[in-house]
Write a protein that holds these residues in place. Structure first.
Motif, mmCIF file in Angstrom:
data_model
loop_
_atom_site.group_PDB
_atom_site.id
_atom_site.type_symbol
_atom_site.label_atom_id
_atom_site.label_comp_id
_atom_site.label_asym_id
_atom_site.label_seq_id
_atom_site.Cartn_x
_atom_site.Cartn_y
_atom_site.Cartn_z
ATOM 1 N N GLU A 72 -32.144 -2.638 44.266
ATOM 2 C CA GLU A 72 -32.902 -2.415 43.035
ATOM 3 C C GLU A 72 -32.494 -1.082 42.414
ATOM 4 N N THR A 74 -33.399 0.009 39.285
ATOM 5 C CA THR A 74 -34.631 0.537 38.668
ATOM 6 C C THR A 74 -35.749 -0.461 38.927
ATOM 7 N N ASN A 75 -36.986 0.010 38.887
ATOM 8 C CA ASN A 75 -38.120 -0.911 39.006
ATOM 9 C C ASN A 75 -38.997 -0.862 37.760
ATOM 10 N N TYR A 76 -38.392 -0.502 36.625
ATOM 11 C CA TYR A 76 -39.098 -0.516 35.348
ATOM 12 C C TYR A 76 -38.247 -1.275 34.336
ATOM 13 N N CYS A 77 -38.878 -1.701 33.254
ATOM 14 C CA CYS A 77 -38.182 -2.583 32.317
ATOM 15 C C CYS A 77 -38.622 -2.285 30.890
ATOM 16 N N PRO A 95 -42.701 3.970 39.112
ATOM 17 C CA PRO A 95 -41.463 3.726 38.362
ATOM 18 C C PRO A 95 -40.367 4.695 38.800
ATOM 19 N N ALA A 97 -35.773 5.194 39.306
ATOM 20 C CA ALA A 97 -34.362 4.788 39.323
ATOM 21 C C ALA A 97 -33.764 5.294 40.627
ATOM 22 N N GLY A 123 -36.607 -4.846 37.976
ATOM 23 C CA GLY A 123 -36.449 -3.886 36.895
ATOM 24 C C GLY A 123 -35.214 -4.215 36.092
ATOM 25 N N HIS A 128 -30.722 2.319 34.052
ATOM 26 C CA HIS A 128 -30.464 3.417 34.984
ATOM 27 C C HIS A 128 -29.728 4.546 34.250
ATOM 28 N N ALA A 300 -35.763 0.816 44.925
ATOM 29 C CA ALA A 300 -35.232 2.021 44.292
ATOM 30 C C ALA A 300 -35.532 3.295 45.079
#
Length: 385
Positions: A72, A74-77, A95, A97, A123, A128, A300
């Motif tokens: 992963e 990033t875990n945000y979008c 959140p 990276a 994400g 990133h 992440a």
């Protein structure tokens, strides 16, 4: 994986092992993406043989390193898809990276054994901030790299340069509608213009530089609101210079709270991921989980889990943060206990009980693939590097 598919793989294994061990090559399909690895190192070949034994026995203390891994970035979008744990705010992790230093330490340790690495999870990976460094690091080892994106920042010059200078094997671009109106019904907040402009730009840069990679892969997920566009998508993908098109079914992740998933299910049986009786998904027997034994996910922050379905890391193997090696986590007592629980008692584990793979009649999420160069069912070998 269904029991039938597992036995089919076992029957084919002698020929496969011959090619890997003595010809140093492996031709395989990863969710209908054909991949061709050759000149495999001795370490990869020996590890693959050990992994095949794990495949048979599902050892809680594996003989091999992973052959496939999901990382992963990033875990945000930047979108809010209604059935994604990020989009519906069910993801409770901070959140983040992934630190390129952490990523490089992980890849240098595991890369000599991996066949495939998926550079995405919960994400948007192209967000990133050091994407170029990540792709440069991933390019150090001979393995198939797969990156999946919603494409919203594919028109960003730094993103384009990163993808061309150190290209992944496949760049999957998720498009679920040939118009903005259709696409944004699921990809909430999306615009097609930057996606398509970026894909065409990458195709032009590949031609200019004489590159084969990245292979531009359009992935279309069939749902009730976009099923009427199926007859147009192949032409749409060709016009926008994709190399491969796959048609995918909609997975149900976690509990279907509020019946959101059910409202998205298309009408035709062919495009349903699951069988239904009334409004309820039919639970199938004969599922054999392989993820916990050969295909881990690293989040992440460095947390290692058996499967990306454990999206909030309820049952982690451990963490590679703070200079802990992946080896120490993968072969740890804690990892052994998690695998044992998944193998012996999945019904009492929330992410296993709600597994999006278990009730599928087939193991792949994609059901159709088209080689857009020849406009036929996809059979092309993919050279890597």
């Amino acid at each position: 994986m269904r029991s039938r598919e597992r036995w089919e793989n076992l029957i084919q294994s002698p020929k496969m092992l011959w090619n890997v061990l003595f010809r140093a090559r492996y031709d395989y399909s990863f969710d209908l993406m054909p991949i061709h690895l050759k000149q495999m190192s001795v370490a990869k070949r020996i590890n693959f043989m050990k992994a095949c034994l794990n495949f048979i026995y599902r050892r809680t203390n594996p003989w091999s390193w992973p052959v496939h891994m999901q990382i992963e970035l990033t875990n945000y979008c930047n979108l809010r898809c209604p059935v994604c744990f990020v989009g519906n705010s069910e993801l409770k992790r901070k959140p983040l990276a992934m630190d390129p230093v952490l990523f490089e330490r992980l890849i240098d340790e595991v890369g000599p054994y991996l066949l495939t690495v998926s550079l995405f999870a919960w994400g948007e990976p192209l967000l990133h901030p050091q994407l170029a460094d990540i792709l440069r690091i991933a390019d150090k080892h001979c393995m198939a790299t797969i990156l999946s994106t919603n494409g919203q920042n594919l028109d960003d010059e730094s993103v384009l340069n990163a993808l061309i200078n150190h290209p992944p094997t496949y760049l999957i671009v998720a498009i679920d509608g040939v118009t903005n109106e259709t696409n944004r019904l699921f990809r909430v907040g999306s615009k097609l213009e930057p996606v398509l402009a970026g894909v065409r730009r990458i195709a032009a840069m590949k031609r200019q530089k004489g590159l084969n990679l990245p292979l531009l892969h359009m992935r279309y997920m069939v749902m009730k609101h976009n099923q009427h566009e199926l007859s147009y998508i192949q032409k749409f993908a060709i016009e926008n210079q994709f190399d491969l098109l796959t048609v995918r079914t909609l997975s149900i992740c976690g509990n279907d709270r509020g019946g959101i998933h059910r409202k998205l299910v298309p009408d035709e049986e062919q495009f349903k991921a699951y069988k239904y009786e009334g409004n309820k998904r039919v639970h199938l027997k004969g599922f054999v989980c392989q993820h916990a034994f050969s295909y881990p996910t690293v989040f992440a922050d460095g947390t290692v889990v058996a499967c990306s379905e454990d999206y909030n890391a309820q049952m982690p193997y451990g963490s590679i943060a703070h200079n802990t090696s992946f080896k120490d986590v993968w072969f740890s007592k804690q990892a052994v206990e998690v695998r044992k629980s998944i193998r012996n008692d999945p019904e009492n584990i929330s992410f296993c009980k709600n597994c999006s793979y278990a009730d599928r009649p087939i193991s792949t999420c994609s059901i159709l693939a088209f080689d857009l160069q020849g406009q036929k069912n996809c059979t092309m070998p993919i050279p890597h590097r």
